[in-house]
Motif scaffolding. Structure first.
Motif, mmCIF file in Angstrom:
data_model
loop_
_atom_site.group_PDB
_atom_site.id
_atom_site.type_symbol
_atom_site.label_atom_id
_atom_site.label_comp_id
_atom_site.label_asym_id
_atom_site.label_seq_id
_atom_site.Cartn_x
_atom_site.Cartn_y
_atom_site.Cartn_z
ATOM 1 N N PHE A 146 0.843 -1.190 0.000
ATOM 2 C CA PHE A 146 0.000 0.000 0.000
ATOM 3 C C PHE A 146 0.885 1.248 0.000
ATOM 4 C CE2 PHE A 146 -2.858 -3.043 2.320
ATOM 5 C CZ PHE A 146 -3.788 -3.160 1.296
ATOM 6 N N GLU A 149 -0.075 7.438 -0.804
ATOM 7 C CA GLU A 149 -1.155 8.076 -1.549
ATOM 8 C C GLU A 149 -2.449 7.293 -1.403
ATOM 9 O OE1 GLU A 149 -2.298 9.273 -6.186
ATOM 10 O OE2 GLU A 149 -0.423 8.221 -5.730
ATOM 11 N N TRP A 150 -2.348 5.957 -1.460
ATOM 12 C CA TRP A 150 -3.537 5.112 -1.317
ATOM 13 C C TRP A 150 -4.087 5.217 0.110
ATOM 14 C CZ3 TRP A 150 -4.911 0.848 1.620
ATOM 15 C CH2 TRP A 150 -6.048 0.168 1.200
ATOM 16 N N LYS A 151 -3.217 5.210 1.092
ATOM 17 C CA LYS A 151 -3.659 5.293 2.486
ATOM 18 C C LYS A 151 -4.334 6.630 2.780
ATOM 19 C CE LYS A 151 -0.039 2.213 4.249
ATOM 20 N NZ LYS A 151 1.193 2.121 5.071
ATOM 21 N N ARG A 153 -6.394 8.128 1.125
ATOM 22 C CA ARG A 153 -7.798 8.137 0.709
ATOM 23 C C ARG A 153 -8.734 7.834 1.885
ATOM 24 N NH1 ARG A 153 -7.169 4.373 -4.732
ATOM 25 N NH2 ARG A 153 -5.668 5.709 -5.829
ATOM 26 N N LEU A 240 -1.936 -3.967 -3.007
ATOM 27 C CA LEU A 240 -2.545 -3.436 -4.216
ATOM 28 C C LEU A 240 -2.297 -4.365 -5.405
ATOM 29 C CD1 LEU A 240 -1.406 0.285 -3.887
ATOM 30 C CD2 LEU A 240 -3.624 -0.682 -3.251
#
Length: 363
Positions: A146, A149-151, A153, A240
């Motif tokens: 992960f 940037e994904w976290k 969200r 991911l």
């Protein structure tokens, strides 16, 4: 294949001959990456890239076929190529591995500057990915970690004690729904909701009511919005799914790779278009695990071996040119001494280990 006490082996010799020997010895490879000459009719300091197409194709087919024999049932081959011959190479590798074992084509943004002298500024290359066995590779391949940037969200606007969350749709396509997934959902505000036409609720009514009692259904700031399901960061498992567009800011460029080589090998002529360590690291992260054997039959400047060493993979790198000594061996020695370029900081590399060197002509 690496000897006891050595994490990897560099072999100077014809890759076809060395691969035959590896097959005879029963070597099992988990992940193979090759960066063969692209046959662009150029002449470089360290190799010629100007073969008749039929000869070039026959060589790639022969090498790929031997690599396929070396792969474990979960193993995979990753092949770098550019626009000019990618489609021909895809057909050739389909014949070697079978179309059913083609995994994907990765598009790599290998440069970020614009080439104004060309008709089109070519800013990408390809990596063709094949499996020995599609289904077994599918089960074996790793997700990517992960990203920050994904976290990011995941937020917590309502101070949920379970921590940050993001909302996902509470309805799904109705094609395979059961009768229990069609009902009127009443929000705490009293507003009534039906699933959109052709859709059903993701949960049965009993399960939906339980999720509402637990505060796992979000109805927007005013409490009357379309219901959505909270997905909590703390409950997310795995990683991911790898995507097929690999951007320069994620995996580097040939320019960043060349700069790294110049730092490590300051007194020799380095390759013009080397692969960055971040690119190879992503491949090995997806297709192998610590302790697995990684193979590169066109070692070039030694990137695959360097990355495999830093990532605790065993490795075999084959190279016919004299630069196996002037580039690859020196680079690996620098790696063992703890050089901090490439992926070193990302994997907390501090140095260590050793490798074996063999000249197949005198072995």
């Amino acid at each position: 294949m690496p000897k006891d006490g050595f994490q990897g082996k560099l072999i100077k010799g014809d890759n076809s001959v060395v691969l035959d020997r590896m097959i005879a010895e029963g070597t099992v490879v988990s992940c193979a990456y090759i960066d063969p000459p692209y046959n662009n009719k150029d002449r470089f300091d360290h190799y010629e890239d100007n073969k008749d197409y039929d000869i070039w194709e026959a060589e790639i087919i022969a090498v790929s076929s031997k690599i396929r024999s070396l792969l474990s049932e979960e193993g995979s081959l990753w092949v770098s190529i550019d626009d000019k011959l990618m489609h021909y190479l895809k057909v050739a590798l389909d014949n070697v591995f079978g179309r059913e074992n083609f995994i994907s084509t990765v598009v790599w943004e290998h440069r970020t500057t614009r080439e104004n002298r060309a008709i089109f500024s070519n800013n990408h290359e390809y990596i063709l990915v094949y499996a020995k066995n599609f289904e077994k590779f599918k089960s074996y391949r790793n997700p990517l970690p992960f990203t920050d940037e994904w976290k990011d969200r995941f937020k917590n606007p309502d101070n949920d004690p379970r921590g940050p969350w993001q909302s996902v749709s509470a309805n799904a396509q109705a094609g395979h729904a059961t009768a229990g997934q069609f009902y009127e959902l009443v929000a705490p505000s009293g507003k009534r909701h039906l699933p959109p036409k052709g859709r059903c609720w993701l949960y049965t009514q009993a399960r939906m009511n339980e999720a509402m009692r637990e505060g796992r259904i979000y109805f927007g700031k005013g409490g009357s919005g379309v219901p959505r399901i909270k997905r909590y960061l703390r409950e997310v498992k795995g990683g991911l799914t790898p995507h097929t567009l690999w951007k320069a800011d994620e995996v580097g460029t040939t320019a960043s790779a060349k700069k790294h080589l110049l730092d490590v090998l300051a007194d020799v002529s380095v390759f013009e278009t080397p692969k960055p360590e971040q690119l190879i690291s992503r491949i090995l992260s997806i297709a192998s695990n610590p302790g697995d054997l990684v193979l590169d039959a066109y070692l070039g400047s030694g990137t695959t071996a360097s990355v495999a060493h830093k990532m605790d993979r065993r490795y075999v790198g084959i190279e016919l040119g004299e630069h196996i000594a002037s580039h690859c061996v020196r680079r690996l020695r620098s790696v063992c001494q703890g050089e901090q370029g490439g992926i070193s900081k990302a994997v907390n590399w501090l140095g260590g280990g050793d490798f074996d060197l063999e000249d197949s002509a005198v072995a």
